[in-house]
Design an enzyme around this catalytic site. Structure first.
Site, PDB file in Angstrom:
ATOM      1  N   SER A 297     -29.425 -35.675  31.940  1.00 47.31           N
ATOM      2  CA  SER A 297     -28.315 -36.619  32.028  1.00 47.31           C
ATOM      3  C   SER A 297     -27.060 -35.941  31.522  1.00 47.31           C
ATOM      4  CB  SER A 297     -28.615 -37.852  31.180  1.00 47.31           C
ATOM      5  OG  SER A 297     -28.464 -37.509  29.816  1.00 47.31           O
ATOM      6  N   LYS A 298     -25.973 -36.692  31.548  1.00 44.96           N
ATOM      7  CA  LYS A 298     -24.681 -36.134  31.127  1.00 44.96           C
ATOM      8  C   LYS A 298     -24.731 -35.572  29.702  1.00 44.96           C
ATOM      9  CE  LYS A 298     -21.378 -38.138  34.204  1.00 44.96           C
ATOM     10  NZ  LYS A 298     -21.877 -39.426  34.731  1.00 44.96           N
ATOM     11  N   ARG A 299     -25.643 -36.112  28.903  1.00 41.68           N
ATOM     12  CA  ARG A 299     -25.748 -35.613  27.529  1.00 41.68           C
ATOM     13  C   ARG A 299     -26.074 -34.117  27.500  1.00 41.68           C
ATOM     14  NH1 ARG A 299     -30.134 -37.108  25.320  1.00 41.68           N
ATOM     15  NH2 ARG A 299     -30.889 -38.167  27.178  1.00 41.68           N
ATOM     16  N   HIS A 300     -26.690 -33.625  28.569  1.00 43.69           N
ATOM     17  CA  HIS A 300     -27.095 -32.214  28.598  1.00 43.69           C
ATOM     18  C   HIS A 300     -26.033 -31.321  29.209  1.00 43.69           C
ATOM     19  CE1 HIS A 300     -31.032 -34.441  28.688  1.00 43.69           C
ATOM     20  NE2 HIS A 300     -31.166 -33.682  27.636  1.00 43.69           N
ATOM     21  N   GLY A 301     -24.900 -31.877  29.563  1.00 42.60           N
ATOM     22  CA  GLY A 301     -23.850 -31.071  30.216  1.00 42.60           C
ATOM     23  C   GLY A 301     -23.596 -31.628  31.596  1.00 42.60           C
TER      24      GLY A 301
END
Ligand code: GLU
Length: 487
Positions: A249-253
């Site tokens: 997800s966006k949390r990973h980049g």
């Protein structure tokens, strides 16, 4: 009886409620590779029936991502929003054959029943109370203005099974499936209806999609049965996780594919990286005495791709691995093919080179072994393409903070001005003789000259750089060292 092998037809069916993301691109790539491997047809279908969340921008973004990754399609793009008639026709067939029925329960009624189910600790599922309304009565109620959805009549007993090409035999108890909605009261189809109606209409032979759809498949299988159609081959792809093993997800980049382009990733590297995210080429890629191969040309990927090679376990997205692929590809590119990508980077930072094309190609070849990404060509490497470039502050501080060294470099420059035959050998010879004469280590001059000439502490071999820059530039850049102010 002889069976004639059927030509494969595979689709990528994104919902344009976001740009092309990594998971979608991987699904598209596997479908594309499968179509190309089997000599079949690759179809692009935009599933845009969620009018509120779909947009033309998103469609454009998806097409851009597909093109960037070189995934060409043979048919489409088809838009579900333009095919509503097909879904209405399919629903009519299902109602006629008794596989679907009108449901007049209102949203409020459904919600309150759901809430009581939750209170009672039971699974909230549609209770089927409109199942027994005769068709004629339903038609009359609708004629009087009552609104209804159409639901599928899921058998109350038994199991629904299918064979998944990745996960093997799958079995779902029908009692666990509720009478799902096919058509909303505004005539808009749900995903289950439109996907099956289209996959049948477009004669898909294989459905390759993310494992997040696995739980949808029994409902779709029931629809195939109800429509008297044989099943396509289903192949569900394991999920892509971030390094912390949670769903990517966006949390990973960045999750949008085009964000990787913006980071200086070349499309072939991204494609090669994606291809190995949950698929492995098997024995073909094994090397007798070394690590398994990881770099594959597009032709090789097409030749080797098979559904058998798809992993059962989730894949982990590893940014370092992607960076490694990118470096390998940037280094291996033919300079003339890399140039257009480099030019795009230049445009992005509003840079215009002042060297001619041949010189630029020579510089690219010189720099490739040191490049990590396309971005380098529009930042650290600018000194090779013109005379407007920034000096890396840390490099200046490290190698040019000694005023004496700066003076010596300027003097060295004046000597280079007099050098008649400006070659790699002669420039090196002169520098070494000059260092000996001044009683300074040649290394100190080499390091200083590298920064003065390129603005960077790391560069290709200094004398090759000198030859590439040419006598005049070398002289003026070395002389300019004298007037540098170092904090
Ligand atoms: N439109 C669906 C999605 O984007 C794909 C459905 C499918 O492949 O069956 O998830």
């Amino acid at each position: 009886m002889n069976t004639v092998p059927q030509a494969t037809r595979v689709r990528f069916a994104p919902s344009p409620t976001g740009f092309l993301h990594v998971g979608g691109a991987r699904t598209a790539l596997f479908s594309w590779l499968f179509a190309r491997h089997t000599g079949g047809t690759f179809i692009l279908r935009i599933e845009d029936t969620d009018f509120e969340r779909s947009s033309d921008d998103m469609v454009a973004g998806i097409l851009e991502g597909m093109r960037w990754l070189g995934m060409d399609w043979d048919e489409g793009p088809f838009y579900q929003s333009q095919r509503l008639e097909i879904y209405a026709r399919t629903v009519a067939r299902l109602i006629d054959s008794g596989h679907a029925y009108h449901c007049f329960c209102t949203r409020e009624e459904l919600e309150s029943r759901r809430a009581s189910a939750a209170e009672a600790g039971t699974v909230p599922r549609y209770d089927g109370r409109c199942r027994s309304i005769p068709q004629a009565e339903a038609a009359q109620r609708m004629a009087q203005g009552e609104r209804a959805v159409v639901r599928f009549r899921v058998p109350r007993e038994g199991v629904t099974t299918f064979q998944d090409a990745v996960f093997g035999p799958m079995e779902f108890a029908n009692a666990e499936l509720e009478d799902f909605v096919l058509l909303r009261s505004d005539g808009i189809p749900t995903y289950h209806l439109s996907v099956v109606a289209d996959d049948l209409d477009m004669r898909m032979t294989h459905i390759i999609r993310g494992a997040d759809h696995l739980s949808n498949t029994p409902k779709q299988v029931l629809l195939y049965h109800a429509l008297g159609a044989s099943l396509p081959v289903f192949a569900h792809l394991p999920l892509i996780l971030g390094p912390d093993k949670t769903r990517l997800s966006k949390r990973h980049g960045a999750t949008s594919v085009m964000a990787y382009k913006d980071m200086g990733i070349v499309p072939e590297a991204f494609r090669n990286f994606l291809a190995l995210l949950g698929w492995s080429p098997g024995a073909d890629a094994k090397q007798p005495n070394g690590p398994d191969r990881e770099i594959f040309s597009t032709e090789e990927l097409i030749r080797m791709f098979s559904l058998d090679g798809i992993a059962h376990s989730n894949a982990v997205f590893n940014n370092d691995k992607l960076a490694w692929y990118n470096t390998e590809y940037v280094r291996a590119y033919d300079p003339s093919l890399l140039l257009p990508l480099v030019e795009e980077e230049w445009r992005a930072v509003d840079y215009q080179p002042s060297r001619d094309r041949e010189e630029i190609l020579a510089a690219i070849a010189l720099l490739q072994p040191r490049a990590r990404s396309l971005k380098d060509f529009a930042s650290a490497f600018l000194a090779y393409f013109g005379d407007r470039f920034a000096m890396d502050a840390a490099a200046v501080k490290k190698f040019l903070s000694d005023a004496e060294v700066r003076q010596m470099l300027a003097e060295l420059g004046r000597q280079y001005a007099k050098l008649e035959n400006f070659t790699e050998a002669s420039t090196e010879e002169l520098l070494r003789a000059f260092a000996a004469e001044k009683g300074i280590k040649a290394g100190a001059l080499i390091n200083g000259a590298r920064v003065a000439l390129t603005g960077q502490a790391v560069a290709p071999g200094l004398f090759a750089v000198m030859l590439y820059l040419g006598q005049q530039r070398v002289v003026s850049r070395l002389e300019a060292a004298a007037s540098l102010t170092v904090e």
